[in-house]
Design an enzyme around this catalytic site. Structure first.
Site, mmCIF file in Angstrom:
data_model
loop_
_atom_site.group_PDB
_atom_site.id
_atom_site.type_symbol
_atom_site.label_atom_id
_atom_site.label_comp_id
_atom_site.label_asym_id
_atom_site.label_seq_id
_atom_site.Cartn_x
_atom_site.Cartn_y
_atom_site.Cartn_z
ATOM 1 N N GLY A 99 0.811 -1.211 0.000
ATOM 2 C CA GLY A 99 0.000 0.000 0.000
ATOM 3 C C GLY A 99 0.844 1.262 0.000
ATOM 4 N N ARG A 163 1.231 -5.974 -4.991
ATOM 5 C CA ARG A 163 1.297 -6.854 -3.817
ATOM 6 C C ARG A 163 1.717 -8.284 -4.171
ATOM 7 N NH1 ARG A 163 -0.836 -4.451 0.702
ATOM 8 N NH2 ARG A 163 -2.140 -2.605 0.384
ATOM 9 N N ASP A 194 5.489 -7.404 5.212
ATOM 10 C CA ASP A 194 5.448 -8.510 4.256
ATOM 11 C C ASP A 194 6.391 -8.253 3.083
ATOM 12 O OD1 ASP A 194 3.555 -10.478 5.295
ATOM 13 O OD2 ASP A 194 2.073 -8.895 5.118
ATOM 14 N N LYS A 220 8.405 0.937 5.219
ATOM 15 C CA LYS A 220 7.245 1.748 4.862
ATOM 16 C C LYS A 220 5.969 1.140 5.430
ATOM 17 C CE LYS A 220 4.567 0.297 2.422
ATOM 18 N NZ LYS A 220 3.628 -0.455 1.584
ATOM 19 N N THR A 221 5.155 1.918 6.074
ATOM 20 C CA THR A 221 3.757 1.590 6.355
ATOM 21 C C THR A 221 3.156 2.688 7.209
ATOM 22 O OG1 THR A 221 2.188 0.110 7.476
ATOM 23 C CG2 THR A 221 4.430 0.098 8.305
ATOM 24 N N ASP A 223 0.673 2.265 8.956
ATOM 25 C CA ASP A 223 0.132 1.623 10.161
ATOM 26 C C ASP A 223 1.073 1.746 11.355
ATOM 27 O OD1 ASP A 223 -2.000 0.917 8.626
ATOM 28 O OD2 ASP A 223 -1.609 -1.233 8.627
#
Length: 566
Positions: A99, A163, A194, A220-221, A223
């Site tokens: 994402g 992905r 992941d 990276k994220t 979240d």
């Protein structure tokens, strides 16, 4: 055939995108002139200083067996030295995976500038639409003209993202073909847990066959769940939480003005509640659910609903029939009883006999095969939620929690609870709700000053890891609560973050997600304030991201980072 045609079309699109000049806003023009700042340690020549050997966070023997060539490598820090850095010519590949997160373009910009500093003849190739571009040989050369169009911008549209999981030997070998054809000696994978697990597996394989290709990861994220002692924050978290907090603040203004609605707001974060906690610290809502606390207290769904309803009722007694509740996207998976149910559902739906079933067939299959206790919980859930739990899994074998409208579920269940109390004479207020889900709104925002600088540093630092001959490392920039001059650059072995988890019914090595620490300073500060925020209206309106102005306004990291590191 369709996939090939799709890739051909998108390759043409990304190769042509810079030939068409898009109209730019005043902000884009101003941001294009912003020069991200680098830590002092990355501005000149440097040397790599190795620290202590590492081991995986758990399951050491299993992880070591799977990664014999990249396990146990040491921490790495860069220190400035006299002189200049120059390396032999090498081409580099880059992949955006998973994402989107604000700042991805700056990682690529920093990487480009870094390899050009090492040798002006170096070339950078971007693989189109994520790891699939590597396997399917879809790429473009990223020249200075292209890079300059994307500096300090949001999104991943410079090369797109995807992905595709890199986990099969055939994929690794197919990717190696194009790497050799383009004379690429190092590959950077920019992604979350992941994606960096993919990077770790790829690094191990290429090293095991002496392929001569280094693999470097970048964290990276939005979240915020890819972090540890050497990865203080994942990029994009700062920007995304500021974007969400601005909109939450706007809703709070409306809430305080109309004084007739309870707003139930779901926020990104399927596996950890970092985003929700940070937004709470920035805006001071009346109710905030933290999934990790729900799990630690062994709360049932009814416990969660009762907790929320009590705050609504207490405010109603004071004439305040309005408020704001923040809910993490993955809250449903933190409720212990439902977590056990989901674990069994994941195993059942990974079975061959469950493949290809429509939703009704899947519902019948799980009801026939669930254990007695989990079946009772499954049948106690609202029909809509039960159906959503039986939906197809994501590529990692997990429930698609973003498809579960938890904010609506909780709003409806609180309403039922309050109606019950009203019939018992325990509640005399009003309860009108509006629900929201803030997710995609924060993923492609123009990066904050912090993320612009941090991401540029991560990319530039990745080029230094290549120059040091490292593979299987993640780019690391620490001490980020200090002035940028004092930021520390280096790298950590990706294997250090690995453990074994069940995915699609099988145990696999994956990077362990970092959860909200209930004894950590950010959560403890939140706990010390939440009762006041619940009883009174203490809303804070942070406003939009500030790009220009005094440093105390524009250049501040998240409250989470300041509380953790100050």
């Amino acid at each position: 055939m369709y996939l090939c045609n799709k890739f051909d079309f998108l390759t043409q699109k990304y190769n042509k995108i810079n030939k068409t000049k898009m109209e730019k806003s005043a902000l884009q023009i101003a941001r294009a002139a912003y020069q991200p700042k680098l830590p002092k340690a990355l501005r000149g020549a440097l040397k790599a200083v190795e620290g202590a050997p590492t081991q995986s966070v758990a399951d050491q023997e299993e992880v070591k067996k799977l990664f014999p060539n990249t396990y146990g490598m040491p921490y790495l820090k860069f220190e400035p030295v006299e002189g200049a850095m120059q390396t032999a010519q090498m081409n580099v590949g880059v992949i955006l995976s998973g994402g989107q997160a604000p700042g991805g373009h700056n990682v690529i910009s920093g990487l480009f500038d870094g390899i050009k500093k090492l040798n002006p003849a170096n070339k950078l190739y971007g693989f189109i639409l994520g790891p699939g571009g590597l396997v399917d040989h879809k790429y473009k050369e990223l020249t200075a003209d292209i890079i300059d169009e994307y500096r300090n911008t949001g999104g991943f549209d410079i090369i797109g993202s995807g992905r595709t999981k890199l986990e099969k030997k055939e994929q690794f070998d197919k990717g190696l073909e194009i790497l050799k054809e383009l004379n690429i000696k190092a590959l950077v994978i920019i992604g979350g847990d992941d994606s960096n697990t993919n990077a770790c597996v790829l690094a191990e394989y290429y090293k095991s066959i002496n392929a001569g290709v280094q693999v470097i990861g970048c964290p990276k994220t939005i979240d915020g769940d890819l972090k540890n002692s050497e990865i203080e924050t994942s990029f994009g978290f700062d920007t995304a939480t500021k974007v969400y907090s601005e909109v939450i603040g706007n809703i709070m203004r409306d809430c305080n003005s109309a004084q007739k609605y309870w707003h139930f707001i779901k926020l990104m974060g399927r596996s950890a509640s970092h985003v929700t906690l940070e937004c709470a610290l920035q805006t001071r809502p009346n109710i905030t659910l933290i999934g990790e606390e729900v799990e630690a207290k062994n709360m049932s769904l009814d416990d969660v609903v009762t907790y929320m309803a009590k705050i609504v009722a207490a405010r109603a007694e004071k004439g305040m029939n309005y408020g704001v509740a923040l809910i993490p996207e993955g809250i449903i998976e933190f409720i212990p009883a439902i977590k056990k149910l989901i674990a069994e559902l994941n195993d059942l739906l990974a079975k061959p006999e469950a493949q290809g079933l429509d939703q009704n067939g899947a519902m019948a299959f799980v009801k026939e095969n669930l254990s007695k206790d989990n079946l009772a919980i499954f049948e106690s859930l609202p029909v809509g939620v039960a159906r959503q739990l039986a939906l197809d899994r994501d590529p990692h074998g997990n429930v698609q929690v973003s498809a579960i409208e938890t904010e609506k579920l909780l709003a409806e269940m609180v309403a039922v609870k309050l109606e019950q109390w009203k019939n018992e004479g325990k509640f005399n207020g009003k309860f009108n709700t509006l629900t929201h889900f803030f997710g995609y709104e924060g993923r492609c925002a123009a990066p904050s000053n912090f993320d612009a600088d941090y991401c540029y540093s991560l990319g530039f630092n990745a080029s230094m890891l290549m120059a040091a001959g490292k593979t299987g490392y993640m780019s690391s920039v620490t001490k980020t609560n200090r002035p940028i001059d004092e930021w520390q650059a280096g790298g950590i072995p990706i294997t250090m973050m690995m453990n074994m988890e069940k995915r699609n019914g099988e145990m696999k090595p994956v990077i362990r997600k970092a959860l909200v620490e209930l004894d950590g300073k950010p959560f403890q500060y939140f706990v010390s304030q939440r009762e006041v925020w619940a009883k009174d209206t203490c809303f804070c309106y942070p406003g939009p991201i500030q790009y220009f102005g005094p440093s105390e306004v524009c250049d501040q990291p998240t409250k989470t980072l300041k509380l953790e590191l100050d």
